[in-house]
Design a protein around this motif. Structure first.
Motif, mmCIF file in Angstrom:
data_model
loop_
_atom_site.group_PDB
_atom_site.id
_atom_site.type_symbol
_atom_site.label_atom_id
_atom_site.label_comp_id
_atom_site.label_asym_id
_atom_site.label_seq_id
_atom_site.Cartn_x
_atom_site.Cartn_y
_atom_site.Cartn_z
ATOM 1 N N ILE A 1 2.329 1.780 -3.464
ATOM 2 C CA ILE A 1 1.407 2.196 -4.102
ATOM 3 C C ILE A 1 1.329 3.792 -4.319
ATOM 4 O O ILE A 1 0.928 4.479 -4.911
ATOM 5 N N LYS B 1 1.017 -1.505 0.120
ATOM 6 C CA LYS B 1 -0.402 0.309 -0.294
ATOM 7 C C LYS B 1 1.078 1.316 -0.182
ATOM 8 O O LYS B 1 0.466 2.007 -0.635
ATOM 9 N N ILE C 1 -4.560 5.348 -8.057
ATOM 10 C CA ILE C 1 -3.819 3.154 -8.545
ATOM 11 C C ILE C 1 -4.283 2.716 -7.203
ATOM 12 O O ILE C 1 -4.153 2.983 -5.792
ATOM 13 N N VAL D 1 4.424 -2.624 -9.731
ATOM 14 C CA VAL D 1 4.614 -1.667 -9.223
ATOM 15 C C VAL D 1 5.625 -0.437 -10.274
ATOM 16 O O VAL D 1 5.380 0.860 -11.072
ATOM 17 N N GLU E 1 1.396 7.131 -6.720
ATOM 18 C CA GLU E 1 0.346 7.764 -6.822
ATOM 19 C C GLU E 1 1.250 9.700 -6.535
ATOM 20 O O GLU E 1 0.872 10.180 -7.437
ATOM 21 N N TYR F 1 -5.056 -1.866 -6.807
ATOM 22 C CA TYR F 1 -4.297 -3.173 -6.095
ATOM 23 C C TYR F 1 -5.581 -3.457 -6.801
ATOM 24 O O TYR F 1 -6.013 -3.829 -5.631
#
Length: 229
Positions: A121, A118, A138, A158, A125, A140
């Protein structure tokens, strides 16, 4: 790899081996501490060994290098003269030599936690916002808690997205079209590489049927995204 698993490896010709070693090298050179394949090559008249750097299929030349006391040594070998190739230092990539017959098992240290995923990601962003000058969500997409292998693959998506979006950001026209078209990027894992658009959302499915070998390449993913622009 145990002995029984090793017995599942198929016979490959030297051109196939070189293509796979190139793929391994491309994966490793992106790592913070790359573990490049060690290669010993026999030609019709000599032998050569070193760390694999590159293979140019058009020029039919392999580049090996090594360093002794900070003194770099380079060897350029014509593919036509190769009679045999020996490989080492590729234990975690041996599955690539099986073309999908041997399942890939990542090292425990390479499997991120859900929290780390997390964070990665979220950082992507933020980097994407700076590059595209627009906030981009973005996500998942997965069912339940991801398995270890899924978390590993997701962690490799990623940097793939980062490279692809960076390429788009450097092209003024593509950047303008992309930011106008999309506000959300979803990605998920599947058995084929595909893209789907729903209004301002693009969903990218990454093929993991042959591990990292079946992943989109950044240029392929960029081309597929730009078809929607």
């Amino acid at each position: 790899m145990d002995f029984k698993t090793m017995l599942q490896l198929p016979v490959l010709d030297t051109n196939e081996v070189l293509a796979i070693v190139q793929e391994i090298a491309d994966i490793e050179r992106k790592e913070e501490r790359p573990r490049m394949p060690k290669v010993a090559i026999s030609t019709h008249s000599d032998t050569a060994s070193g760390f694999f750097v590159n293979y140019d299929a058009e020029k039919k030349v392999v580049l090996l290098c090594d360093i002794y006391d900070r003194d770099a040594q380079f060897q350029y070998i014509e593919v036509r003269s190769i009679s045999s190739i020996s490989l080492s230092n590729i234990n975690k990539h041996t599955y690539l030599l099986s073309d999908g017959n041997i399942p890939f098992t990542p090292d425990a240290d390479d499997i991120p936690t859900v929290l780390q995923l997390k964070k990665d990601i979220k950082n992507l962003e933020l980097e994407t916002k700076d590059a595209l000058e627009k906030e981009m969500s973005i996500v998942y997409v997965h069912d339940g808690t991801p398995e270890d292998l899924d978390k590993f693959y997701a962690s490799k998506v990623v940097p793939l997205l980062k490279e692809t979006l960076s390429k788009i950001a450097t092209d003024h026209l593509a950047k303008a079209a992309f930011t106008e078209a999309f506000s959300t990027i979803n990605f998920c894992l599947g058995s084929e590489n595909s893209l789907k658009r729903d209004k301002e959302v693009v969903t990218i499915t990454i093929d993991t049927s042959k591990g990292l070998k079946s992943f989109f390449k950044a240029k392929q993913l960029q081309d597929q995204i730009e078809k929607f622009l």
